[in-house]
Motif scaffolding. Structure first.
Motif, PDB file in Angstrom:
ATOM      1  N   MET A  31       0.840  -1.165   0.000  1.00  0.00           N
ATOM      2  CA  MET A  31       0.000   0.000   0.000  1.00  0.00           C
ATOM      3  C   MET A  31       0.888   1.232   0.000  1.00  0.00           C
ATOM      4  SD  MET A  31      -3.050  -0.681   2.545  1.00  0.00           S
ATOM      5  CE  MET A  31      -3.685  -2.291   2.803  1.00  0.00           C
ATOM      6  N   ILE A  32       0.385   2.272  -0.593  1.00  0.00           N
ATOM      7  CA  ILE A  32       1.162   3.481  -0.765  1.00  0.00           C
ATOM      8  C   ILE A  32       0.308   4.672  -0.355  1.00  0.00           C
ATOM      9  CG2 ILE A  32       2.461   4.851  -2.440  1.00  0.00           C
ATOM     10  CD1 ILE A  32       3.521   2.024  -2.043  1.00  0.00           C
ATOM     11  N   SER A  33       0.913   5.669   0.251  1.00  0.00           N
ATOM     12  CA  SER A  33       0.176   6.880   0.580  1.00  0.00           C
ATOM     13  C   SER A  33       0.920   8.075   0.015  1.00  0.00           C
ATOM     14  CB  SER A  33       0.027   7.032   2.092  1.00  0.00           C
ATOM     15  OG  SER A  33       1.270   7.359   2.661  1.00  0.00           O
ATOM     16  N   ASN A  34       0.266   9.194  -0.003  1.00  0.00           N
ATOM     17  CA  ASN A  34       0.870  10.415  -0.491  1.00  0.00           C
ATOM     18  C   ASN A  34       1.986  10.830   0.451  1.00  0.00           C
ATOM     19  OD1 ASN A  34       1.514  13.004  -1.236  1.00  0.00           O
ATOM     20  ND2 ASN A  34      -0.584  13.543  -1.756  1.00  0.00           N
ATOM     21  N   ALA A  35       3.117  11.225  -0.102  1.00  0.00           N
ATOM     22  CA  ALA A  35       4.270  11.599   0.718  1.00  0.00           C
ATOM     23  C   ALA A  35       4.083  12.974   1.337  1.00  0.00           C
ATOM     24  CB  ALA A  35       5.543  11.566  -0.117  1.00  0.00           C
ATOM     25  N   ARG A  36       3.275  13.827   0.717  1.00  0.00           N
ATOM     26  CA  ARG A  36       3.045  15.164   1.266  1.00  0.00           C
ATOM     27  C   ARG A  36       2.041  15.072   2.398  1.00  0.00           C
ATOM     28  NH1 ARG A  36       0.818  17.378  -3.647  1.00  0.00           N
ATOM     29  NH2 ARG A  36       1.342  15.452  -4.652  1.00  0.00           N
ATOM     30  N   ARG A  37       2.372  15.629   3.507  1.00  0.00           N
ATOM     31  CA  ARG A  37       1.508  15.538   4.676  1.00  0.00           C
ATOM     32  C   ARG A  37       0.988  16.928   5.045  1.00  0.00           C
ATOM     33  NH1 ARG A  37       1.649  10.486   4.985  1.00  0.00           N
ATOM     34  NH2 ARG A  37       3.348   9.233   5.744  1.00  0.00           N
ATOM     35  N   LEU A  72      -4.001   5.389  -8.783  1.00  0.00           N
ATOM     36  CA  LEU A  72      -2.654   5.906  -8.558  1.00  0.00           C
ATOM     37  C   LEU A  72      -2.675   7.428  -8.535  1.00  0.00           C
ATOM     38  CD1 LEU A  72       0.407   5.547  -8.284  1.00  0.00           C
ATOM     39  CD2 LEU A  72       0.519   5.396 -10.769  1.00  0.00           C
ATOM     40  N   GLY A  73      -3.365   8.034  -9.492  1.00  0.00           N
ATOM     41  CA  GLY A  73      -3.460   9.491  -9.525  1.00  0.00           C
ATOM     42  C   GLY A  73      -4.121  10.051  -8.280  1.00  0.00           C
ATOM     43  N   ALA A  74      -5.137   9.358  -7.794  1.00  0.00           N
ATOM     44  CA  ALA A  74      -5.816   9.801  -6.580  1.00  0.00           C
ATOM     45  C   ALA A  74      -4.885   9.719  -5.372  1.00  0.00           C
ATOM     46  CB  ALA A  74      -7.067   8.963  -6.349  1.00  0.00           C
ATOM     47  N   ALA A  75      -4.089   8.666  -5.277  1.00  0.00           N
ATOM     48  CA  ALA A  75      -3.146   8.534  -4.162  1.00  0.00           C
ATOM     49  C   ALA A  75      -2.074   9.619  -4.237  1.00  0.00           C
ATOM     50  CB  ALA A  75      -2.505   7.156  -4.172  1.00  0.00           C
ATOM     51  N   ILE A  76      -1.577   9.895  -5.432  1.00  0.00           N
ATOM     52  CA  ILE A  76      -0.573  10.944  -5.594  1.00  0.00           C
ATOM     53  C   ILE A  76      -1.152  12.305  -5.207  1.00  0.00           C
ATOM     54  CG2 ILE A  76       0.765  12.212  -7.322  1.00  0.00           C
ATOM     55  CD1 ILE A  76       1.259   9.498  -8.704  1.00  0.00           C
ATOM     56  N   LEU A 122      -5.490  11.700  -1.916  1.00  0.00           N
ATOM     57  CA  LEU A 122      -6.863  11.324  -1.598  1.00  0.00           C
ATOM     58  C   LEU A 122      -6.986   9.964  -0.925  1.00  0.00           C
ATOM     59  CD1 LEU A 122      -8.597  12.584  -4.855  1.00  0.00           C
ATOM     60  CD2 LEU A 122      -8.425  13.721  -2.639  1.00  0.00           C
ATOM     61  N   GLY A 123      -5.884   9.273  -0.715  1.00  0.00           N
ATOM     62  CA  GLY A 123      -5.989   7.981  -0.057  1.00  0.00           C
ATOM     63  C   GLY A 123      -4.777   7.109  -0.292  1.00  0.00           C
ATOM     64  N   VAL A 124      -4.991   5.825  -0.107  1.00  0.00           N
ATOM     65  CA  VAL A 124      -3.943   4.817  -0.203  1.00  0.00           C
ATOM     66  C   VAL A 124      -4.237   3.944  -1.407  1.00  0.00           C
ATOM     67  CG1 VAL A 124      -2.926   2.834   0.984  1.00  0.00           C
ATOM     68  CG2 VAL A 124      -3.600   4.838   2.285  1.00  0.00           C
ATOM     69  N   VAL A 125      -3.193   3.499  -2.108  1.00  0.00           N
ATOM     70  CA  VAL A 125      -3.374   2.638  -3.269  1.00  0.00           C
ATOM     71  C   VAL A 125      -2.606   1.343  -3.040  1.00  0.00           C
ATOM     72  CG1 VAL A 125      -1.446   3.626  -4.565  1.00  0.00           C
ATOM     73  CG2 VAL A 125      -3.279   2.500  -5.794  1.00  0.00           C
ATOM     74  N   SER A 126      -3.188   0.251  -3.474  1.00  0.00           N
ATOM     75  CA  SER A 126      -2.547  -1.051  -3.383  1.00  0.00           C
ATOM     76  C   SER A 126      -2.459  -1.623  -4.792  1.00  0.00           C
ATOM     77  CB  SER A 126      -3.367  -1.977  -2.484  1.00  0.00           C
ATOM     78  OG  SER A 126      -2.806  -3.270  -2.468  1.00  0.00           O
ATOM     79  N   SER A 127      -1.244  -1.923  -5.236  1.00  0.00           N
ATOM     80  CA  SER A 127      -1.045  -2.453  -6.578  1.00  0.00           C
ATOM     81  C   SER A 127       0.302  -3.168  -6.606  1.00  0.00           C
ATOM     82  CB  SER A 127      -1.080  -1.316  -7.602  1.00  0.00           C
ATOM     83  OG  SER A 127      -1.037  -1.840  -8.909  1.00  0.00           O
ATOM     84  N   PHE A 128       0.681  -3.653  -7.788  1.00  0.00           N
ATOM     85  CA  PHE A 128       1.975  -4.302  -7.930  1.00  0.00           C
ATOM     86  C   PHE A 128       3.092  -3.288  -7.705  1.00  0.00           C
ATOM     87  CE2 PHE A 128      -0.800  -6.949 -10.627  1.00  0.00           C
ATOM     88  CZ  PHE A 128      -0.616  -8.146  -9.971  1.00  0.00           C
ATOM     89  N   ALA A 187       6.620   6.200  -9.079  1.00  0.00           N
ATOM     90  CA  ALA A 187       6.076   7.225  -8.185  1.00  0.00           C
ATOM     91  C   ALA A 187       6.778   7.188  -6.829  1.00  0.00           C
ATOM     92  CB  ALA A 187       4.573   7.042  -8.019  1.00  0.00           C
ATOM     93  N   MET A 188       7.210   6.012  -6.376  1.00  0.00           N
ATOM     94  CA  MET A 188       7.938   5.926  -5.114  1.00  0.00           C
ATOM     95  C   MET A 188       9.337   6.504  -5.267  1.00  0.00           C
ATOM     96  SD  MET A 188       6.723   2.415  -3.216  1.00  0.00           S
ATOM     97  CE  MET A 188       7.193   1.271  -4.474  1.00  0.00           C
ATOM     98  N   ARG A 189      10.000   6.195  -6.404  1.00  0.00           N
ATOM     99  CA  ARG A 189      11.347   6.741  -6.631  1.00  0.00           C
ATOM    100  C   ARG A 189      11.339   8.264  -6.717  1.00  0.00           C
ATOM    101  NH1 ARG A 189      11.967   2.209 -10.018  1.00  0.00           N
ATOM    102  NH2 ARG A 189      11.326   3.432 -11.814  1.00  0.00           N
ATOM    103  N   SER A 190      10.296   8.815  -7.321  1.00  0.00           N
ATOM    104  CA  SER A 190      10.229  10.273  -7.480  1.00  0.00           C
ATOM    105  C   SER A 190       9.798  10.975  -6.197  1.00  0.00           C
ATOM    106  CB  SER A 190       9.256  10.629  -8.611  1.00  0.00           C
ATOM    107  OG  SER A 190       7.921  10.370  -8.209  1.00  0.00           O
ATOM    108  N   GLY A 191       9.365  10.227  -5.206  1.00  0.00           N
ATOM    109  CA  GLY A 191       8.940  10.818  -3.945  1.00  0.00           C
ATOM    110  C   GLY A 191       7.476  11.220  -3.924  1.00  0.00           C
ATOM    111  N   GLN A 192       6.739  10.926  -4.993  1.00  0.00           N
ATOM    112  CA  GLN A 192       5.316  11.249  -5.015  1.00  0.00           C
ATOM    113  C   GLN A 192       4.538  10.371  -4.050  1.00  0.00           C
ATOM    114  OE1 GLN A 192       5.010  10.688  -9.341  1.00  0.00           O
ATOM    115  NE2 GLN A 192       4.036  12.701  -9.378  1.00  0.00           N
ATOM    116  N   LEU A 193       4.998   9.141  -3.866  1.00  0.00           N
ATOM    117  CA  LEU A 193       4.365   8.197  -2.945  1.00  0.00           C
ATOM    118  C   LEU A 193       5.409   7.644  -2.004  1.00  0.00           C
ATOM    119  CD1 LEU A 193       2.168   6.102  -5.415  1.00  0.00           C
ATOM    120  CD2 LEU A 193       1.425   7.987  -3.971  1.00  0.00           C
ATOM    121  N   GLU A 194       4.960   7.218  -0.848  1.00  0.00           N
ATOM    122  CA  GLU A 194       5.872   6.544   0.076  1.00  0.00           C
ATOM    123  C   GLU A 194       5.215   5.266   0.572  1.00  0.00           C
ATOM    124  OE1 GLU A 194       5.225   8.434   4.437  1.00  0.00           O
ATOM    125  OE2 GLU A 194       6.311   9.682   3.021  1.00  0.00           O
TER     126      GLU A 194
END
Length: 101
Positions: free
Chosen positions: A1-7, A35-39, A42-48, A55-62
């Motif tokens: 699961m991934i969430s938006n890195a900006r808090r 994915l766009g919504a998580a970035i 707006l929430g958490v995304v679960s995917s491969f 998106a994780m490498r760029s810091g958009q998601l953590e």
């Protein structure tokens, strides 16, 4: 699961615009929408993991809850082993056998 890195702690409503092309496959579009919504925060995304990696490498998601992530060893193909396998299935099985990994 991934969430938006900006808090951000703000309470103001946010407008999210997600663009897509009509030629994108429906299921792929749904994943990209999530994915766009998580970035957008707006929430958490679960995917491969491979799909979310850019998106994780760029810091958009953590990553979150990494201890609960399930491993994915790859897809499996089950088929009836018959003497006279249909040609399309035979071609697909042969194709998968030569793929790396």
């Amino acid at each position: 699961m991934i969430s938006n890195a900006r808090r951000g702690g703000g309470t103001s409503p946010r407008r999210v615009i997600i663009e897509h092309t009509a030629r994108v496959e429906k299921s792929r579009w749904r994943v990209e929408l999530r994915l766009g919504a998580a970035i957008a925060g707006l929430g958490v995304v679960s995917s491969f993991e491979d799909f979310l990696a850019p998106a994780m490498r760029s810091g958009q998601l953590e990553p979150v809850l990494e201890d609960w992530w399930q491993s994915f060893p790859g897809p499996f193909l089950y088929y009836a082993s018959r003497r006279h396998m249909p040609a399309p299935l035979r071609a697909f099985v042969d194709f998968l056998k030569v793929q790396p990994g």
